[in-house]
Design a protein around this motif. Sequence first.
Motif: not given
Length: 251
Positions: A48-55
């Motif tokens: 269960d992973n969180g989102p990919l946050v791409l800056g």
Amino acid sequence: MDSLIDPAARIGSNVTIGHGTRVYGNVQIGDGCTIGDFCVIGHPGPGDNGPLVLGAGATVRSHAVLYEGSTIGPKLETGHHVVIREGAVIGENLRVGNFSDIEGSGRIGDFVRMHAYAHVGKGSDIGDFVWLFSLTTLMNDPLPPSHLADPVTIGDMATICVNAQLMPGVRVGRGAFVASGAVASGEIPTGALITGPDGEVAGTVRLLMHMETRTRHPWHKHFADAYPEHARARIASLGAEIDAEAAALDL
């Protein structure tokens, strides 16, 4: 083949997405990013992973795969065929060369430079302004294959040269220099020069000089202009700290 973008993905303004790229729903993409052809953004990972946050301001070149569950700071720059697995926490302006992989669940600081075919083992902890040149390997399994894990730690401003091997659990001190083909293990002091298959401490980085131009290490004294202007004060301050700490060591 058009791009396949999940409507649940959160995509900022002025984002360009190339031909044949897939963007999953568990993704947040910052403003001004450019994503090349045939990439996978937010690839599902195990568990269960969180989102990919791409800056903001990222440049992701063709055939890169970025998994969900990682947080990546602004100005990421990748080469082609790069993989970043889940659970990575990455700072500002990481540059990753072609065919490199980051196996996730670790930390990478600001302004890290990775050349082509570098491998960062799972759980690695990499400081700011670190250089990993081509074919460097950061290992994490002390008895492969096993369920054991002993990741590598690399201090700020360290330089890991071509085809150097960092054994599981090695702690590379700040500003250290691991020479081409060296095998590093154990505790490496601040500013140490490491050479050979036995990881010998051959002295300090102050011994290194390009004879024709008389250019000397440590690198922050001659190479800060290769970084954005807003990073240079940090380089000078951090470099002074490392120089003072290294000078106090009897190598």
